[in-house]
Enzyme design. Sequence first.
Site: not given
Length: 195
Positions: A18, A97, A60, A67, A14-15
């Site tokens: 996104s 990632d 991040h 989370r 994705g961008g």
Amino acid sequence: MAELIVARSELILGGQKSGKSRRAEVLAQRWLAQSPGHQAVLIATAQPRDDEMRERIARHQQDRAERLPGMATLEEPLQLAQAITQHSRTGTLVVVDCLTLWLTNLLMPAEKYEQNLVPAQYPQAQAAMLLSAVKGAAGPVVLVGNEIGLGLIPMGRETRAFVDALGMLNQQVAQACERVTFMAAGLPLTLKGQP
């Protein structure tokens, strides 16, 4: 995404902003919730080369720790295939990632980038090792990457070379993965495999 099942291997494209990384986190949450014996590890490929990137990485890390407190994180900007092989286990989900930054690290090391040199050739050997690691992984693997080839043909030889190389990498990884998902505005579109 209530019915979301973790695939043996998934490429999420994705961008920017996104929802790619968030989907990978949701998959990791589902994986961890399936069994008390399950583990998840994130292999981060970003390198903190400037203040903005250092702040972004720290943000991040903090957000992810809140989370997903059960997911371990390790940083590996170059030896991605080896890291996947080393950390893949039957009960461990590996999240990478992201592929885009990994390719950037290979093609445009900081010293070459600062000297405005042309990116290196497409890293065939490293890509082949990555594909082999994904196919041979003992547990599930989720790979996150950018799709940057949807717009105008970029100006500049270096930029075009990078867009071409990333497109080639994305195609090869998509072929190797059981499922491919395209993210737009936080919404998943399954391109390959079962949603």
